[in-house]
Design an enzyme around this catalytic site. Structure first.
Site, PDB file in Angstrom:
ATOM      1  CE  LYS A 188      -3.845  -2.444   2.117  1.00 59.68           C
ATOM      2  NZ  LYS A 188      -4.531  -2.846   3.350  1.00 59.68           N
ATOM      3  CD  GLN A 206      -3.408  -4.430   6.537  1.00 59.94           C
ATOM      4  OE1 GLN A 206      -3.227  -3.486   5.775  1.00 59.94           O
ATOM      5  NE2 GLN A 206      -4.191  -5.457   6.214  1.00 59.94           N
ATOM      6  CG  ASP A 261      -9.357   0.147   4.882  1.00 59.59           C
ATOM      7  OD1 ASP A 261      -9.105  -0.142   3.686  1.00 59.59           O
ATOM      8  OD2 ASP A 261      -8.700  -0.278   5.840  1.00 59.59           O
TER       9      ASP A 261
END
Ligand code: NAP
Length: 286
Positions: free
Chosen positions: A57, A101, A124
């Protein structure tokens, strides 16, 4: 002699390259106006898969001209300390997207962490405000994986109106939002899960199948209607340790009209949509 049928491949790498070039152009335009889109990636603990994901990412951000920071913390970080870091990132004007994460270590409540992210930085799309916005059809950040799947359907000019879409899997991050997005585009949607009595009976009716389970060969050729579009979200290791999806790719490819490969399908699209969400979060400021 007839040529054996094989499905058209929806290439997630090629589509990602196109979309990322657009992100890069738009990021440059924003920079010219004094704003560099910024993503903060927070990793707690040393889960090996998570380390690979966050590295990918951060690299994708750099390649697309986005600013990113990677904050890594030991597995014994307290929940309070993590919430304090999120609060600081919420206030940081150089950060337009925050991603924690998952999974977080067991002593940390993942829901509490997600809800601590400011909804306007929830790139997200996991915050309850983002999920709620999707449910009621309001603008908000879309979760990256289902968003990427929709872009793949769009890339082949697929009109979902009146089509039957079967989503296998009902997680909050893939299955459920996927079903909502398909519904928004006027598909008739069936959601299957581990208690579905006859999965094959469902998938055989489907014009579009999205497999998001996490098990090898959940979908085999005998379960697919000829010409159906098959999107494989799964990320598994086969007996040889090779990355593979939920779909028996070699078999289903002989029946489906379109299919996404693993690797090179939904995976790169997920990261691409994270870049898009981060960019669009920054664009909202101008
Ligand atoms: P998850 O939370 O474990 O959900 C899996 C879903 O599959 C659950 O709803 C489960 O049903 C259902 N299921 C399990 N066995 C089944 C069966 N035999 N038949 C039908 N349904 C079954 O997983 P997830 O987070 O949604 O992820 C799914 C897969 O996608 C994983 O392989 C993950 O690694 C992958 N993934 C890939 C990307 C990407 O970028 N490519 C992104 C995210 C996830 P119940 O609800 O009844 O338990």
């Amino acid at each position: 002699m007839t040529t054996p049928h094989t499905a058209s491949i929806i290439d997630g790498n090629a589509l990602s390259a196109q979309l990322r070039a657009d992100v890069m152009r738009r990021a440059m335009a924003l920079k010219a106006r004094g704003i560099t889109p910024g993503l903060a990636v927070v990793l707690v603990g040393d889960n090996p898969a998570s380390q690979v994901y966050v590295r990918n990412k951060v690299k994708a951000c750099a390649d697309a001209g986005l600013h990113s920071v990677l904050e890594r913390y030991d597995a014994d970080m307290s929940e309070a300390a993590l919430l304090a870091r999120i609060d600081a990132l919420n206030q940081d004007p150089s950060i337009h997207g925050i991603l924690v994460q998952l999974p977080v270590p067991k002593h940390i409540d993942a829901n509490k962490v997600i809800e601590a992210i400011a909804p306007e930085k929830d790139v997200d799309g996991f915050h309850i405000a983002s999920a709620g916005a999707l449910m009621v059809g309001q603008p908000g950040f879309l979760p990256c994986t289902p968003y990427g799947c929709m872009k793949m359907l769009e890339s082949i000019g697929y009109d979902l109106r009146g089509k039957h879409a079967v989503v296998i899997g009902r997680s909050n991050i893939v299955g459920k939002p996927m079903a909502m997005l398909l519904l928004q585009k006027n598909a008739t949607v069936t959601i299957c899960h581990s208690a579905t009595a006859d999965l094959k009976a469902m998938t055989l009716q489907a014009d579009v199948i999205v497999a998001a389970v996490g098990k090898v060969n959940v979908l085999t050729a005998d379960m697919v209607k000829p010409g159906a579009v098959v999107i494989d979200v799964g990320m598994n290791r086969n007996a040889q340790g090779k990355l593979c999806g939920d779909v028996d790719y070699a078999g289903v490819r002989e029946v489906a009209g379109h299919i996404t490969p693993v690797p090179g399908g939904v995976g790169p699209m997920t990261i691409t949509m994270l870049l898009v969400n981060t960019l669009e979060s920054a664009e909202r400021l101008v």
